[in-house]
Design a protein around this motif. Structure first.
Motif, PDB file in Angstrom:
ATOM      1  N   MET A 291     -55.035 -13.794  26.546  1.00 60.28           N
ATOM      2  CA  MET A 291     -53.350 -13.584  24.919  1.00 60.28           C
ATOM      3  C   MET A 291     -52.556 -14.549  24.855  1.00 60.28           C
ATOM      4  SD  MET A 291     -50.156 -11.042  25.712  1.00 60.28           S
ATOM      5  CE  MET A 291     -48.393 -11.715  26.491  1.00 60.28           C
ATOM      6  N   LYS A 292     -52.926 -14.284  23.421  1.00 57.35           N
ATOM      7  CA  LYS A 292     -52.761 -15.997  22.851  1.00 57.35           C
ATOM      8  C   LYS A 292     -51.088 -16.305  23.056  1.00 57.35           C
ATOM      9  CE  LYS A 292     -52.095 -15.295  17.843  1.00 57.35           C
ATOM     10  NZ  LYS A 292     -52.364 -15.940  16.351  1.00 57.35           N
ATOM     11  N   PRO A 293     -50.587 -17.028  23.295  1.00 57.63           N
ATOM     12  CA  PRO A 293     -49.181 -17.216  24.068  1.00 57.63           C
ATOM     13  C   PRO A 293     -48.769 -17.695  21.959  1.00 57.63           C
ATOM     14  CG  PRO A 293     -50.667 -19.620  24.118  1.00 57.63           C
ATOM     15  CD  PRO A 293     -51.268 -18.671  23.616  1.00 57.63           C
ATOM     16  N   SER A 294     -47.542 -17.245  22.042  1.00 55.46           N
ATOM     17  CA  SER A 294     -46.696 -17.603  20.553  1.00 55.46           C
ATOM     18  C   SER A 294     -46.043 -19.022  21.031  1.00 55.46           C
ATOM     19  CB  SER A 294     -45.250 -16.293  21.037  1.00 55.46           C
ATOM     20  OG  SER A 294     -44.923 -16.615  21.822  1.00 55.46           O
ATOM     21  N   PRO A 295     -45.658 -19.310  19.767  1.00 57.42           N
ATOM     22  CA  PRO A 295     -44.675 -20.333  19.442  1.00 57.42           C
ATOM     23  C   PRO A 295     -43.370 -19.993  20.310  1.00 57.42           C
ATOM     24  CG  PRO A 295     -44.935 -19.667  17.722  1.00 57.42           C
ATOM     25  CD  PRO A 295     -45.920 -18.427  18.466  1.00 57.42           C
ATOM     26  N   GLU A 296     -43.034 -18.878  20.702  1.00 55.68           N
ATOM     27  CA  GLU A 296     -41.431 -19.189  21.796  1.00 55.68           C
ATOM     28  C   GLU A 296     -41.676 -19.906  23.031  1.00 55.68           C
ATOM     29  OE1 GLU A 296     -43.055 -16.005  19.933  1.00 55.68           O
ATOM     30  OE2 GLU A 296     -41.111 -16.776  18.685  1.00 55.68           O
ATOM     31  N   ASP A 297     -42.424 -19.695  23.394  1.00 52.04           N
ATOM     32  CA  ASP A 297     -43.107 -20.463  24.875  1.00 52.04           C
ATOM     33  C   ASP A 297     -43.583 -22.132  24.645  1.00 52.04           C
ATOM     34  OD1 ASP A 297     -44.164 -21.227  27.232  1.00 52.04           O
ATOM     35  OD2 ASP A 297     -45.148 -19.263  27.406  1.00 52.04           O
ATOM     36  N   PRO A 298     -42.876 -22.639  23.708  1.00 49.24           N
ATOM     37  CA  PRO A 298     -43.753 -24.161  23.131  1.00 49.24           C
ATOM     38  C   PRO A 298     -44.978 -24.809  24.219  1.00 49.24           C
ATOM     39  CG  PRO A 298     -40.948 -24.515  23.170  1.00 49.24           C
ATOM     40  CD  PRO A 298     -41.756 -22.805  24.717  1.00 49.24           C
ATOM     41  N   ASP A 299     -44.420 -24.740  25.839  1.00 49.88           N
ATOM     42  CA  ASP A 299     -45.636 -25.353  26.510  1.00 49.88           C
ATOM     43  C   ASP A 299     -46.906 -24.487  25.975  1.00 49.88           C
ATOM     44  OD1 ASP A 299     -43.663 -27.147  27.362  1.00 49.88           O
ATOM     45  OD2 ASP A 299     -43.533 -26.275  29.621  1.00 49.88           O
ATOM     46  N   ALA A 300     -47.165 -23.573  26.267  1.00 45.63           N
ATOM     47  CA  ALA A 300     -48.293 -22.638  25.979  1.00 45.63           C
ATOM     48  C   ALA A 300     -48.059 -22.373  24.750  1.00 45.63           C
ATOM     49  CB  ALA A 300     -47.855 -20.594  26.896  1.00 45.63           C
TER      50      ALA A 300
ATOM     51  N   ASN B 230     -47.860 -25.489  23.030  1.00 42.00           N
ATOM     52  CA  ASN B 230     -49.165 -26.758  22.435  1.00 42.00           C
ATOM     53  C   ASN B 230     -49.927 -26.536  23.072  1.00 42.00           C
ATOM     54  OD1 ASN B 230     -47.117 -27.702  20.636  1.00 42.00           O
ATOM     55  ND2 ASN B 230     -45.632 -28.249  22.390  1.00 42.00           N
ATOM     56  N   ALA B 231     -50.403 -26.170  24.945  1.00 35.80           N
ATOM     57  CA  ALA B 231     -51.667 -26.187  25.123  1.00 35.80           C
ATOM     58  C   ALA B 231     -52.981 -25.734  24.616  1.00 35.80           C
ATOM     59  CB  ALA B 231     -51.376 -25.662  26.544  1.00 35.80           C
ATOM     60  N   TYR B 232     -51.881 -24.323  23.969  1.00 31.20           N
ATOM     61  CA  TYR B 232     -53.470 -23.258  23.140  1.00 31.20           C
ATOM     62  C   TYR B 232     -53.251 -24.186  21.797  1.00 31.20           C
ATOM     63  CZ  TYR B 232     -54.213 -19.526  19.465  1.00 31.20           C
ATOM     64  OH  TYR B 232     -55.196 -18.817  18.738  1.00 31.20           O
ATOM     65  N   LEU B 233     -52.748 -25.478  21.037  1.00 30.00           N
ATOM     66  CA  LEU B 233     -52.717 -25.689  20.007  1.00 30.00           C
ATOM     67  C   LEU B 233     -53.839 -26.899  19.802  1.00 30.00           C
ATOM     68  CD1 LEU B 233     -49.791 -25.476  17.986  1.00 30.00           C
ATOM     69  CD2 LEU B 233     -51.605 -23.892  17.451  1.00 30.00           C
ATOM     70  N   ALA B 234     -53.123 -27.813  21.240  1.00 32.56           N
ATOM     71  CA  ALA B 234     -54.468 -28.716  22.005  1.00 32.56           C
ATOM     72  C   ALA B 234     -55.645 -28.643  22.118  1.00 32.56           C
ATOM     73  CB  ALA B 234     -53.581 -29.140  23.428  1.00 32.56           C
ATOM     74  N   GLU B 235     -55.237 -27.222  22.529  1.00 36.72           N
ATOM     75  CA  GLU B 235     -56.997 -26.298  22.596  1.00 36.72           C
ATOM     76  C   GLU B 235     -57.814 -26.586  21.355  1.00 36.72           C
ATOM     77  OE1 GLU B 235     -59.328 -22.441  24.862  1.00 36.72           O
ATOM     78  OE2 GLU B 235     -57.320 -23.421  26.018  1.00 36.72           O
ATOM     79  N   GLY B 236     -57.389 -25.738  20.631  1.00 37.77           N
ATOM     80  CA  GLY B 236     -57.919 -25.832  19.359  1.00 37.77           C
ATOM     81  C   GLY B 236     -58.374 -26.728  18.598  1.00 37.77           C
ATOM     82  N   ASN B 237     -57.503 -27.951  18.750  1.00 39.41           N
ATOM     83  CA  ASN B 237     -57.556 -29.248  18.121  1.00 39.41           C
ATOM     84  C   ASN B 237     -58.554 -29.803  18.929  1.00 39.41           C
ATOM     85  OD1 ASN B 237     -56.844 -31.895  16.852  1.00 39.41           O
ATOM     86  ND2 ASN B 237     -56.031 -32.096  18.462  1.00 39.41           N
ATOM     87  N   ALA B 238     -59.184 -29.966  20.682  1.00 43.47           N
ATOM     88  CA  ALA B 238     -59.929 -29.935  20.837  1.00 43.47           C
ATOM     89  C   ALA B 238     -61.454 -29.821  20.274  1.00 43.47           C
ATOM     90  CB  ALA B 238     -60.037 -30.093  22.064  1.00 43.47           C
TER      91      ALA B 238
END
Length: 168
Positions: free
Chosen positions: A1-10, A12-20
């Motif tokens: 399940m894709k995290p939402s911006p309401e959970d900033p830590d999750a 940011n981890a999701y975005l960092a994985e995409g960035n990598a």
């Protein structure tokens, strides 16, 4: 399940994985510097054949315009002020290299210093030369960028190249 911006830590981890997983581009930044006689500054790298416009490769997360300021300070001891963008050249993959984005910026017109000499081992020499001499000394790729930079100055707007070919 894709995290939402309401959970900033999750999130940011999701975005960092995409960035990598995103491709990385090499970035080169050079500067067109002219002296009072309208000659252009060229440098002769010790690590490859032929002359270049002064500049170099950007470090991680370094803006291209800061790259030329850093490189000229390190290599020639020159303080440079960038005045604007002249050229962007997307360079296709070639040989062992991935694609690259190359910038050429306009720098302030500098007076000829008493002695212009390299400050590190990356350059064997540096000199102000006429445009005609620059065209003789530069390799094809850099010669095209120099011509585009001169055109950009004449037209008052940046030039976009696609592997050395003007797009607009």
């Amino acid at each position: 399940m894709k995290p939402s911006p309401e959970d900033p830590d999750a999130w940011n981890a999701y975005l960092a994985e995409g960035n990598a997983t995103q491709p990385r581009k090499r970035v080169a930044a050079d500067v067109l510097l002219r002296d009072a006689a309208d000659r252009v500054l060229l440098v002769n790298p010790a690590y490859k054949p032929g002359w270049d416009l002064p500049g170099g490769m950007a470090e991680a997360n370094e803006p291209p315009e800061e790259t030329v300021v850093r490189e000229l300070s390190e290599e020639l001891g020159l303080a440079v002020t960038v005045r604007g963008l002249l050229v962007v050249d997307w360079v296709a993959p070639h040989g062992p290299w991935d694609d690259q984005i190359a910038f050429v910026f306009d720098g302030v017109t500098l007076g000829v210093p008493g002695e212009l000499r390299p400050h590190d081992e990356e350059l064997s020499e540096a000199a102000y030369v006429t445009l005609d001499k620059a065209r003789e000394l530069l390799g094809q790729r850099m010669r095209v960028r120099l011509a585009a930079a001169v055109r950009a100055l004449d037209e008052g707007r940046p030039v976009y190249l696609h592997d050395g070919t003007p797009v607009w």
